[in-house]
Design a protein around this motif. Structure first.
Motif: not given
Length: 606
Positions: A242-244, A130-136
């Protein structure tokens, strides 16, 4: 009349009172300071007050320089108005238009589901996915759009893993809690709806894949303990997105508005500085993003129960069955998208071309393609506008020569990859005005001498070691932006920080870059950023959850920025020496420079 009644009435009109009283309260600045500096400071503080309190819409406040700077004799209108659409704004606009085309054809959804299917659905790995996808995605889309798109996907996966949230909450209650609720007639609160597309939940469902589960042979205490664990994981999923998104936005110049403010103000204060462009910023900020993302994943997974032995060993139990259902859901939903169509392929091509051209225009460590044009004529904005202009005429259906020679072929209307109506609806014009207001304010601070005047009063900070100053600047702005817009925060403080660097003879980038990045590190409150607000609106997160998680996230962010600035940042931007391009700005300072300890000598203390 009671005091409580009066206070409620005053609160109802507090914005109007603020609009009336603030100009009067700050009026003494016009008479107690040097004339031009005092007038400029008056406008800056007035705008900062309106931005922080939102007494006026942010975009309306951003337009105040157009009327106040000329009428107060600070800056003529012919110098103020062009600041609202300089080349930095065109780069931002091109990024937003490209993002709207990605959303139009659903490419972002395909990317998200593909990443999630690769990382798996064990809680820690799924949080990482989730964090990788959101940040990308937030590197190219807005942080808000990324969060709004990812949360419904996360919610559907969580329901496949753990079942309905309300049922889960009921399982967490002890028998005494159930009896108390029944006696008092209490019912559980219903979850607020997430800001998603109407069809999002429907498309994340599996038809005919519901299997009959075997009878649950666990004791009531085991069920309650497992349900509490699942609720913790659910919170971790909601809070990581949201953090990512906020972290990912820092990796590219177009990812978030403060990065563009930095570029605009650098060009205003230091016209000869050409060290920061899309490629050089990415080379610096992308490793920083990866570092912070990894540390954030460790912290969130640890706090919300994702780090356990299941990461390394497979167990055949209820959790394993739920994980199997969730991975089947993700794969089934990806299968429903079908093969990549012509429009998605074309958007992918132009997206990659957009990134490659920006990276290679002038990467500094090798010769870029800009050498084929007259020096200084081609910028990142030119590249962005060229690519997005193509989207408005490139076909969304595969062209066919046989169509021209087949009289029976259907004459379907020509549909480009992107229509102007879609682009117009998707672009947040208020942010573009906000950027312009920031550039106008920076121009006024420079020409009125206000920045130099403020810098002269900051000389006591010359005694602070530079590495410590970086941490203090990042921490201060990360805390300030918890209560104010990150764009407004960097607009207000960046001129002061630039002047401080000049006054103490430090490379201005050494202070300005961490200040810019720190403005995006707002994790502690729901009101800090729109992504935080969206996650909080799910109804499952509490303020204490965000404060507890966000406080450590802020500390990790400050340490990560400090590490980046004092390692690869020093090497990339030559931060250990005072640059020649800053000497030009030095000549405008009113007093001689104070010697500042060498940055290189302080690196060993970190």
């Amino acid at each position: 009349m009671k005091i409580s009644v009066v206070s409620k009435k005053l609160w109802c009109v507090h914005k109007q009172l603020l609009l009336f009283l603030a100009p009067l309260v700050f009026l003494p600045l016009l008479f107690t300071l040097p004339e031009k500096e005092g007038k400029c400071l008056y406008v800056v503080i007035l705008m900062a007050t309106f931005w922080c309190t939102e007494a006026l819409p942010l975009a309306v406040t951003a337009m105040l320089p157009v009327c106040l700077f000329p009428t107060l004799g600070i800056l003529p209108a012919k110098k103020v108005c062009p600041q609202y659409f300089i080349e930095t704004n065109f780069l931002f606009l091109s990024g937003l238009v490209l993002a709207s085309s990605i959303e139009e054809w659903g490419l972002h959804r395909r990317i998200a589901l593909k990443v999630l299917s690769i990382v798996g659905v064990k809680p820690a790995w799924l949080i990482l996915g989730m964090m990788m996808t959101s940040s990308f995605l937030s590197m190219w889309l807005s942080n808000t759009a990324t969060t709004a798109m990812m949360l419904p996907i996360a919610n559907a996966i969580l329901e496949s893993l753990f079942g309905d949230l309300e049922t889960l909450k009921q399982k967490c209650k002890s028998p005494e809690d159930h009896d108390s609720s029944a006696i008092n007639g209490q019912t559980s609160l219903k979850l607020h709806s997430l800001p998603s597309e109407p069809s999002e939940k429907h498309t994340l469902s599996m038809d005919g894949m519901e299997a009959v589960e075997p009878a649950d042979m666990r004791t009531a205490e085991e069920i309650r303990s497992e349900s509490e664990y699942q609720l913790k994981v659910w919170k971790g999923f909601l809070i990581c997105i949201p953090y990512a998104a906020s972290i990912g936005g820092t990796a590219t110049l177009t990812g978030t508005a403060p990065n563009l403010i930095l570029i605009g103000q650098l060009k205003s204060y230091f016209p000869d500085c050409d060290l920061i462009n899309f490629g050089s910023w990415f080379a610096f900020a992308f490793p920083l993003m990866l570092l912070f993302l990894f540390l954030g994943w460790i912290w969130i997974s640890f706090l919300y129960g994702g780090l356990n032995t299941r990461l390394c060993f497979t167990k055949h139990d209820h959790r394993a069955q739920a994980e199997a259902r969730a991975i089947a859901l993700i794969k089934e939903d990806y299968r429903k998208l079908g093969p990549i169509n012509f429009a998605e392929g074309a958007i992918s091509f132009f997206f990659i071309l957009f990134a490659v051209l920006l990276f290679t225009r002038d990467p500094k460590f090798v010769t870029g393609w800009s050498v084929f044009f007259k020096k200084g004529y081609v910028s990142d904005a030119v590249t962005g506008v060229i690519i997005v202009s193509i989207l408005f005429f490139f076909p969304s259906q595969k062209p066919s020569l046989s169509w021209w020679f087949d009289p029976k072929a259907v004459n379907t209307p020509y549909v480009p990859l992107l229509s102007w109506k879609k682009a117009q609806d998707s672009v947040p014009w208020n942010i573009i005005l906000l950027l312009g207001g920031g550039f106008a304010m920076a121009k006024a601070c420079e020409e009125s001498g206000l920045a130099s005047w403020i810098g002269g009063h900051l000389q006591p900070l010359a005694e602070v070691p530079p590495a410590v100053a970086v941490m203090l600047i990042t921490a201060f702005l990360a805390c300030f932006t918890e209560f104010a817009s990150n764009t407004a925060t960097i607009i207000i403080f960046l001129p002061v920080i630039a002047e401080l660097a000049i006054r103490v003879s430090v490379n201005p980038l050494y202070f300005m870059i961490p200040a810019t990045v720190g403005c995006s590190y707002a994790f502690m409150l729901p009101v800090s950023t729109p992504p935080n607000s969206i996650a909080f609106a799910s109804g499952h997160l509490m303020v204490k959850d965000m404060v507890k998680t966000g406080f450590v996230m802020n500390i990790l962010g400050i340490l990560s920025v400090s590490l980046a600035m004092n390692t690869w940042g020093v090497a990339m931007f030559n931060l250990s020496s005072y640059p020649q391009w800053a000497h030009t700005a030095n000549t405008t300072a009113a007093s001689p420079h104070v010697h500042f300890p060498s940055i290189r000598s302080t690196n060993a203390t970190l």
